[in-house]
Design an enzyme around this catalytic site. Structure first.
Site: not given
Length: 298
Positions: A144-145, A148, A224
């Site tokens: 997930h990070e 980003h 998100e």
């Protein structure tokens, strides 16, 4: 479903960022007209101020954000082997450089990424996250990070923070200038157009910080969803992301968190899994149940 969601969220991000820049221009025009009867001049000044804020904040965003959140950097796998190797693996899969790795001493599970670009990125994880997540779930969180980082969300959030700060500064300037009698009172203010223009300018100045906050939160919520989808793309394992989000639902709020960086975390560090007291319009993150539902549909 995955690539449709990615494309849809990218379009929404473009609209939110366009709205941000439009808001800066409008607040500049309002201040310019109100105090100098020159909307164009106000737009130019506001644009210059916004660019200066972006240059300053982008240039030192990583160290500033990490210091605000009391994060300590680790420099090798010997200090936190599980976290280090997962970050290394996810960076390799995402095809981005290995970011700097930080740890936050907090029992609440959470994580975030920041930086100017993938070459100067950093990720942080709490001690609570490393304690409760298994390897599969930790990979999902770091995926997930890394999404980003790969999607330049870290830069978008930094730009949004800079624009919000610029808007706040412009509004404070307008308020102080008005307080000390800086507003002009030309004769043409007596006509109806002039009166409405002044009232509209004042109203815009008052509501601009609220609009900037809503736009910043909308950007965070949108990214998100995109990062969740990106994690699935990197790990090829939607169940890992779903399981990680389920655990985040049970987490308590973090003890110490900088409010201005709340939108960076994978889940709201001030609310986490608790029911929100306010409307989702004022939330930095979409509800965890909504994020899980999207992943299950995927």
């Amino acid at each position: 479903m995955l690539y449709q969601q990615i494309a849809q969220n990218k379009r929404k991000t473009v609209l939110v960022m366009a709205g941000f820049f439009l808001l800066v221009a409008l607040i500049g025009a309002a201040i310019g007209y109100l105090f100098a009867r020159s909307a164009v001049g106000g737009v130019i000044i506001a644009g210059v101020i916004a660019l200066v804020y972006m240059a300053v904040i982008i240039g030192q965003s990583t160290d500033v954000v990490m210091n605000m959140n009391n994060a300590r950097e680790i420099h090798s796998a010997q200090e936190a082997s599980a976290l280090w190797h997962v970050v290394e693996d996810m960076a390799m899969v995402a095809q981005v450089p290995m970011p700097r790795v930080f740890i936050i001493d907090d029992p609440s599970p959470n994580a975030f990424a920041t930086g100017n670009n993938p070459e100067h990125a950093a990720v942080a994880a709490t001690t609570g996250l490393m304690e409760i997540m298994n390897r599969e779930e930790l990979e999902a969180v770091m995926g997930h990070e890394m999404s980003h980082v790969r999607n330049y969300d870290i830069r978008l959030q930094t730009i949004a923070l800079a624009l919000s700060a610029a808007i706040s500064m412009l509004v404070n300037f307008a308020g102080n200038f008005w307080w000390f009698g800086g507003s002009r009172s030309d004769d043409d203010d007596d006509n109806s157009w002039g009166v409405f223009a002044i009232l509209g300018s004042v109203l815009l100045i008052i509501l601009a910080p609220l609009a900037a906050t809503i736009a910043q939160m909308a950007l965070s919520r949108n990214r998100e969803y995109l990062a969740d989808a990106g994690s699935v793309e990197l790990t090829r394992n939607p169940h890992g992301m779903i399981s990680a989000l389920e655990k985040l639902k049970e987490a308590q709020p973090m003890k110490h968190v900088a409010p201005s960086s709340s939108g960076l975390y994978i889940s709201d560090p001030e609310e986490n899994g608790r029911h929100r007291r306010f409307s989702d319009l004022f939330a930095t993150h979409p509800p965890l149940d909504a994020r899980i539902k999207r992943l299950e549909q995927m």
